[in-house]
Motif scaffolding. Structure first.
Motif, mmCIF file in Angstrom:
data_model
loop_
_atom_site.group_PDB
_atom_site.id
_atom_site.type_symbol
_atom_site.label_atom_id
_atom_site.label_comp_id
_atom_site.label_asym_id
_atom_site.label_seq_id
_atom_site.Cartn_x
_atom_site.Cartn_y
_atom_site.Cartn_z
ATOM 1 N N GLU B 29 54.047 -55.851 -3.946
ATOM 2 C CA GLU B 29 54.657 -55.041 -2.888
ATOM 3 C C GLU B 29 56.046 -54.615 -3.385
ATOM 4 N N PRO B 30 56.584 -53.554 -2.794
ATOM 5 C CA PRO B 30 57.930 -53.132 -3.191
ATOM 6 C C PRO B 30 58.925 -54.280 -3.047
ATOM 7 N N GLY B 31 59.856 -54.353 -3.973
ATOM 8 C CA GLY B 31 60.869 -55.415 -3.929
ATOM 9 C C GLY B 31 60.565 -56.546 -4.883
ATOM 10 N N GLN B 32 59.316 -56.647 -5.331
ATOM 11 C CA GLN B 32 58.956 -57.758 -6.219
ATOM 12 C C GLN B 32 59.162 -57.388 -7.690
ATOM 13 N N PHE B 110 69.541 -45.664 1.191
ATOM 14 C CA PHE B 110 69.412 -46.362 -0.093
ATOM 15 C C PHE B 110 70.540 -45.921 -1.016
ATOM 16 N N VAL B 111 71.064 -46.867 -1.788
ATOM 17 C CA VAL B 111 72.084 -46.531 -2.774
ATOM 18 C C VAL B 111 71.625 -47.086 -4.115
ATOM 19 N N ALA B 112 71.378 -46.200 -5.074
ATOM 20 C CA ALA B 112 70.893 -46.630 -6.381
ATOM 21 C C ALA B 112 71.922 -46.304 -7.437
ATOM 22 N N PRO B 119 64.027 -49.534 -9.187
ATOM 23 C CA PRO B 119 63.590 -50.411 -8.103
ATOM 24 C C PRO B 119 63.718 -49.796 -6.710
ATOM 25 N N VAL B 120 64.607 -48.831 -6.532
ATOM 26 C CA VAL B 120 64.739 -48.194 -5.216
ATOM 27 C C VAL B 120 63.520 -47.309 -4.934
ATOM 28 N N TYR B 121 63.028 -46.658 -5.969
ATOM 29 C CA TYR B 121 61.955 -45.689 -5.801
ATOM 30 C C TYR B 121 60.711 -46.209 -5.027
ATOM 31 N N CYS B 191 71.631 -50.422 4.996
ATOM 32 C CA CYS B 191 71.843 -49.895 3.644
ATOM 33 C C CYS B 191 71.150 -50.829 2.658
ATOM 34 N N ILE B 192 70.468 -50.244 1.673
ATOM 35 C CA ILE B 192 69.844 -51.049 0.624
ATOM 36 C C ILE B 192 70.421 -50.570 -0.703
ATOM 37 N N ALA B 193 71.154 -51.448 -1.366
ATOM 38 C CA ALA B 193 71.868 -51.051 -2.576
ATOM 39 C C ALA B 193 71.331 -51.816 -3.780
#
Ligand SMILES: Cc1cc2nc3c(=O)[nH]c(=O)nc-3n(C[C@H](O)[C@H](O)[C@H](O)COP(=O)(O)OP(=O)(O)OC[C@H]3O[C@@H](n4cnc5c(N)ncnc54)[C@H](O)[C@@H]3O)c2cc1C
Ligand SMILES: Cc1cc2nc3c(=O)[nH]c(=O)nc-3n(C[C@H](O)[C@H](O)[C@H](O)COP(=O)(O)OP(=O)(O)OC[C@H]3O[C@@H](n4cnc5c(N)ncnc54)[C@H](O)[C@@H]3O)c2cc1C
Ligand code: SF4
Ligand code: SF4
Ligand code: FES
Ligand SMILES: [Mg+2]
Lengths: 461, 292
Positions: B29-32, B110-112, B119-121, B191-193
């Motif tokens: 899953e995303p995030g792993q 999102f902040v990449a 990983p943000v994608y 926010c996810i950075a």
């Protein structure tokens, strides 16, 4: 020959071995083994057998060694143990088989471990292998973890005709035998890899890089991949830390990290690309086998090494032989000493460890005298590296992803000692995952018992 | 063995590889993340899962060459194999675990930073596929180092590109763009950075001030990735966590970044030597005393 004295075993000289990773103990040759075997009085009601968790027929195999029939001796040992070359090297014999040997009352007990090791090494060098099952029964069993518990369970089931696959989280099979116990006590290519080859030659498949609970769950293995039973031998790999200030400073490692880098990732070899801390002055906190292994590894990598242990020498949980070897090699023992804080410089690197002296008070629940602090006895040890070796507990990855699999308050999987049965149907468990950190031979014994349990279960299906 | 079915140089020193890894592709899953090894002697290198195809049984990784390990990895070609490829490791992103209507109710930013776009994608894509349009800021040092712009554009609500040197898109650090967007009246609930530790630290300092809850994905040094070694320990909210099993995503406002950055440096000297050995080949033996 003095029958009260052991035939000494050849060892690498302490000074020399302190700078290399070659095996410390060189083992008996055939003459020495036969001579040591001749000291055994072949007791009718042999106490030594009662001290061995898998009840190897010790007098019988020793009798064969005495007569020079090593192949027959190997056959006898193989009835009870799948990893004799390993157990002969790492069992705490002084508190097991040899601790009960009748010879020990007046003189030295028989060197049962060294004889077992000789027999296993001889068999390997002479190409003797266990015999695979004549007929497959078409039933699939999954084994999780490739440590002594998993290897034994898988080997026994394969011999009974089962189609067994071991799933291992790391990139190499062997469990603690490859990632924890160092080369100088248990050679990897020479001994461990060969034992694993033996298990494979029985038809066992090993799939590495599978973290059960993440890559696949037990339910998926049973419902989607056709495994009719599962054995969990996932060990107790979760390291403990002390929780004292400064423990996250650069230069504080768990023994697991340090040993895994050196053993599994081969950092002990200067040509390896794996980085490892080459400390100048190292403290290893703890007193078990793991602590001795970390200390002796650091010594070989060039450090001055101190074992810091809060009780006294008598309570050291490590095997007597390892403590003896460690001292010979120049490890310094700071006993009755307990760390209270790790000190570091302004860049966060370890510079020292604040400790307090201890003394032994009243016995605690474990029956050992409880160490208590001596007021006002704080002092600082100057160091650049600290290795925490305070014990490990089972990893919750599997129990937390398997419905119906119960654990106790220490996160150990609940399983029946006699057959490995857990609270979930078709799922069995054994070894450190059930008992918490213990020994190779107990894990093997549990793997054996579970193989029997699984066979009984699947025979009725 | 895990076959590389596609290799692409996204930009100087940043590569994308699509790898056959059936078990990982089926359950990730995303995030792993995964841990890979190129050959039987290789280090274990953790990399975030950037994309996956459950039908084909493939997983996509994107990595930047920084040292000996990743340099060697970049030498692998399409059709060649990874020796080891284990995962999925770590916990999935909280977003994919939460009830969808709760996620839909949130305005997400999102902040990449740099290779952090990789990983943000998958997270932005996952949200897009579930009908959530998230805003995305992608920052890079300069235009040439920007990656995945088109892919991101296709799944993001609004995409804001910024370069430190102003060579493309907006100009300045990602924190400047966050400030600008908020000044323009944008409101965010989350926010996810993800990017270099130093970037995440400064994003968190700012979002704390702006009172925007922030999640970061930490990349400390790892060995096993299963909770066995403790190399990856980080302090979050005053408590010690193992990033490989408790994370890698954490509440950014609770992370001790200074400690985390310091701990990333533990093997600097050894890593530098490994790099020298790789670049200089047989002329470098180590131990001559000339490169302390
Ligand atoms: C440094 C050290 C020295 C020791 N010295 C001695 C000694 O001298 N004598 C002695 O008798 N004992 C010694 N011990 C203890 C002994 O090694 C262990 O008790 C024994 O190895 C336990 O066996 P096991 O099969 O239960 O687990 P382990 O050997 O721990 O093997 C478990 C395996 O399962 C794998 N695994 C874990 N989780 C998963 C998962 N989710 N999916 C797939 N695979 C998984 C692990 O990677 C590992 O390979 C020592 C231990 C250590 C760490
Ligand atoms: C969960 C996680 C996800 C990651 N995802 C990505 C990604 O998607 N793309 C990407 O390019 N990079 C990612 N990284 C970082 C990547 O793992 C490192 O860049 C790589 O290991 C460097 O190895 P090296 O031998 O090339 O460099 P080295 O010269 O050995 O190291 C350079 C720096 O990388 C870090 N590093 C080194 N070894 C490790 C290690 N075993 N574990 C973690 N960090 C290490 C250290 O900070 C070190 O100072 C991730 C790291 C983690 C922990
Ligand atoms: S297995 Fe261990 S306890 Fe049993 S006889 Fe051999 S050395 Fe002794
Ligand atoms: S107790 Fe000692 S002497 Fe007796 S059979 Fe066992 S090993 Fe031999
Ligand atoms: S990487 Fe070893 S415990 Fe996290
Ligand atoms: Mg490296």
């Amino acid at each position: 020959m003095d029958v009260l004295k052991r035939i000494p075993v050849r060892e690498q000289d302490a000074k020399e071995r302190a700078t290399n990773f070659k095996e410390v103990c060189l083992g008996y040759n055939k003459e020495e083994a036969m001579e040591e075997a001749s000291r055994c009085i072949n007791c009718k009601n042999a106490q030594c057998v009662k001290g061995c968790p898998v009840a190897i027929q010790i007098p019988q195999f020793i009798e064969q060694v005495k007569n020079g029939n090593i192949e027959e001796a190997y056959r006898i040992i193989s009835e009870s143990s799948a990893l004799p070359a390993v157990c002969g090297r790492v069992c705490p014999q002084e508190s097991q088989c040899e601790g009960k040997c009748i010879r020990g009352f007046k003189g030295d007990p028989i060197s049962i471990g060294k004889l077992e090791r000789f027999v296993a090494d001889w068999a390997r060098e002479n190409g003797i292998k266990p015999t695979p099952a004549a007929q497959k029964n078409g039933k699939k069993v999954a084994v999780i973890g490739s440590g002594p518990a998993g290897l034994t369970c898988a080997g026994d089931l394969a011999k009974l005709g089962y189609d067994v696959t071991i799933f291992e989280a790391l990139h190499e099979a062997g469990g603690v035998l490859v990632y924890g116990i160092p080369e100088f006590r248990l050679p990897k290519t020479g001994v461990v890899a060969k034992e694993i080859e033996n298990v494979k030659s029985l038809g066992v498949h090993i799939e590495t890089n599978v973290v059960v609970g993440k890559s696949v769950t037990i339910d998926q293995l049973m419902d989607e991949e056709g495994f009719q039973a599962v054995f969990i031998g996932s060990g107790a790999g979760l390291p403990k830390f002390m929780g004292i200030p400064g423990e996250n400073a650069n230069g504080v490692f768990s023994a697991n990290e340090y040993l895994t880098r050196s053993n599994l990732m081969k950092a002990f070899d200067p040509d390896s690309r794996t980085p490892i801390m080459h400390g100048k002055k190292v403290a290893v906190v703890g007193g078990g086998n793991v602590a001795m292994d970390a200390a002796r590894t650091a010594l070989r990598l060039g450090a001055e090494v101190h074992i810091v242990y809060r009780r006294s020498e008598e309570e050291l949980p490590a095997r007597v032989e390892e403590v003896h070897h460690a001292k010979e090699e120049g490890i310094i023992f700071d006993l009755l000493t307990n760390p209270t804080e790790i000190l570091s410089d302004d860049k966060g690197w370890v510079t020292g460890m604040k400790c307090i002296r201890m003394e032994l008070g009243e016995p605690d629940e474990s029956g050992r005298r409880r160490p208590v602090e001596v007021p006002g006895s704080e002092f600082v040890m100057e160091l650049d590296t600290v290795i925490m070796s305070l014990g490990t507990s089972p990893n919750p990855l599997i129990s937390s992803t398997t419905k119906g699999l119960d654990t106790n308050k220490w996160k150990c999987i609940i399983a029946d000692e006699n057959n490995g049965k857990t609270t979930k149907e078709g799922v069995y468990a054994g070894g450190d995952a059930v008992t918490g950190a213990a020994t190779v031979i107990l894990a093997m014994g549990a793997g054996k018992a579970a193989a029997k349990g699984i066979d009984e279960y699947l025979s009725t299906k | 063995m895990y076959k590389i079915v596609k290799k692409q140089e996204l930009t100087t020193n940043i590569y994308l590889m699509e790898v056959e890894a059936d078990r990982v592709a089926k359950t990730c899953e995303p995030g792993q993340f995964v841990i890979v090894r190129m050959d039987s002697e290789s280090e274990r290198i953790p990399l975030t899962i950037c994309d996956y195809n459950r039908e084909k049984g493939t997983v996509t990784i994107v990595f930047q060459t920084v040292g000996a390990g990743t340099k060697l990895m970049a030498q692998l070609s399409e059709g060649e194999y990874f020796h080891d490829f284990v995962g999925p490791l770590g916990c999935p992103s909280e977003l994919v675990e939460q009830p969808l209507d709760e996620v839909k109710a949130k305005k997400i930013l999102f902040v990449a930073g740099g290779v952090g776009a990789a990983p943000v994608y998958p997270q932005v894509k996952w949200l897009h596929e579930h009908g959530v349009a998230a805003d995305v800021i992608v920052g890079s040092k300069t235009k040439d180092l920007l990656i995945l712009e088109k892919e991101m554009e296709a799944v993001a609500g609004n995409l804001y590109v910024t370069t430190d040197d102003g060579s493309y898109g907006r100009s300045g650090m990602v924190t400047q763009t966050i400030k600008d967007l908020v000044a323009e009246g944008k409101k965010y609930d989350l926010c996810i950075a993800i990017g270099p530790m130093i970037m995440m630290k400064f994003v968190c300092l700012l979002t704390k001030e702006l009172e925007i809850p922030t999640v970061v994905s930490l990349n400390p040094i790892m060995v096993d990735g299963t909770g066995m070694c403790g190399a990856c320990r980080v302090t979050v909210g005053g408590k010690v966590k193992f990033a490989c099993v408790d994370g890698p995503e954490f509440d950014g406002h609770e992370v001790n970044f200074d400690e985390a950055m310091r701990r990333q440096q533990i093997y600097k000297t050894a890593e530098g030597r490994a790099m020298l050995a790789l670049e200089e080949g047989d002329t470098h033996h180590g131990g001559c005393g000339n490169c302390q």
